[in-house]
Design a protein around this motif. Sequence first.
Motif, mmCIF file in Angstrom:
data_model
loop_
_atom_site.group_PDB
_atom_site.id
_atom_site.type_symbol
_atom_site.label_atom_id
_atom_site.label_comp_id
_atom_site.label_asym_id
_atom_site.label_seq_id
_atom_site.Cartn_x
_atom_site.Cartn_y
_atom_site.Cartn_z
ATOM 1 N N SER A 189 -8.175 1.633 80.950
ATOM 2 C CA SER A 189 -9.346 2.413 81.337
ATOM 3 C C SER A 189 -9.540 2.335 82.841
ATOM 4 N N ASP A 192 -10.352 -1.224 84.744
ATOM 5 C CA ASP A 192 -9.416 -2.348 84.688
ATOM 6 C C ASP A 192 -9.144 -2.990 86.044
ATOM 7 N N SER A 228 -8.364 -3.825 79.985
ATOM 8 C CA SER A 228 -8.727 -3.367 78.647
ATOM 9 C C SER A 228 -7.697 -3.844 77.627
ATOM 10 N N GLU A 244 -12.450 -2.484 70.555
ATOM 11 C CA GLU A 244 -11.901 -1.860 71.753
ATOM 12 C C GLU A 244 -12.593 -2.500 72.952
ATOM 13 N N CYS A 245 -11.831 -3.249 73.723
ATOM 14 C CA CYS A 245 -12.414 -4.074 74.779
ATOM 15 C C CYS A 245 -12.129 -3.498 76.159
ATOM 16 N N ALA A 246 -13.166 -3.126 76.874
ATOM 17 C CA ALA A 246 -13.076 -2.924 78.317
ATOM 18 C C ALA A 246 -13.311 -4.288 78.961
ATOM 19 N N THR A 250 -17.577 -4.228 75.040
ATOM 20 C CA THR A 250 -16.767 -4.166 73.825
ATOM 21 C C THR A 250 -17.365 -3.154 72.863
ATOM 22 N N TRP A 266 -8.183 5.132 73.194
ATOM 23 C CA TRP A 266 -9.527 4.775 72.768
ATOM 24 C C TRP A 266 -9.996 5.697 71.649
ATOM 25 N N ASP A 277 -10.186 7.071 79.626
ATOM 26 C CA ASP A 277 -8.929 6.568 79.077
ATOM 27 C C ASP A 277 -7.814 6.947 80.043
#
Length: 379
Positions: A189, A192, A228, A244-246, A250, A266, A277
């Motif tokens: 993402s 990051d 991410s 789904e972790c940034a 989360t 994502w 994304d």
Amino acid sequence: MVQPVPLIELSGGPRERGRQYGRQAAARVHLGIQHYRDQLARTDFTWPEIQKLVRDYLPVMEGYAANQVEEMRGIAEGAEVEFEQIAFLNARTEVLKLSTRPDLRAKLARTEEPDGCTGVIVLPEATRDGRLIHAQNWDWKAECAETAVVLHIRQDDGPTMLAFAEAGQMARCGMNAAGIVITANYLESDRDYTRLGVPLPLIRRKVLEQQQLALAFHTVYTTPKSGSNNMMVSQAEGVAIDFECAPDETFQVHAQGGLIVHANHWQSPVALSKLKDTGVAGTPDSLYRDMRVRQLLAAQAGSITRDSVKAALFDDFGYPWSVCRPPRKSLTQNLSATVAMIVMEPAEGVMDVCVLPALNKQFQSYRVAMQGTGRAAAA
């Protein structure tokens, strides 16, 4: 000829476990170190420079999991390598992408291969035998087929676990005797690598150290990350969430029709409304890989078995840009492949592993004794 993945038996305290790990996996640890040092040679990073970056990053790792850092020191002793080399294996991406040299970060981006993967969880209501199945294809550098290991770890202060990993790393995926399972998929993402976070192998290993599912969820949900990542966590009795972790937030993806399937883009509408994304350009096949696996398994809902999941993960639609990826040149010109297929049925304490599944259909089975069941014996 595809070599089987060795089983590494570990017990005792962290330092002693590490020494056992390093001694038993020494050849594969050395091969993995050489592989990544060869890659570094193409970026103009020098080893002394890397050592300094690792030492600068070490307080983050020690503050999060001092026991794992102690185990890394033992691995280095057992394999007779420098500690910084083992620490680098566990924090390679974070160390390099958070360096203060933007010229080399840009060069790294042109040579780095996305860690692909297609992950799937089948809840008990969708399986034939009423038992949860959790599986993954791990897409990465084909050479890593020669550095993979399965760790059977008896902890002094936590559940016994099976962890699949690159030799020298803490964990890539796995399950423990409490029935907790984790797999992970690459995500990217626009948030990051702007902040210090905990290296992903340490987070995955900490999940497997937990006795309680709530604490496993807490580990994934709250731990700050540098980049991410998608982490799929389940428990044998039938609870599963895809996180789904940034780096700083989360998002959750839940099962539909008894299935969770995730590739490398994502899915959460909330996530997509808040971030960009940036990974699909490097993994365009992700857009149909999860679709293919979901379609193949949804048609069998109520009768899905481990063999059904394996068949879906062997899917060759779009070959060679397929769910089961043969060794081929990637967009970055690295030799990329589905390095391993890992299929776990935690209620039975079974992990099946197939190395380079596009070329080899043979599985090895590894077992861990589940707490209170006695149905599986450590192998």
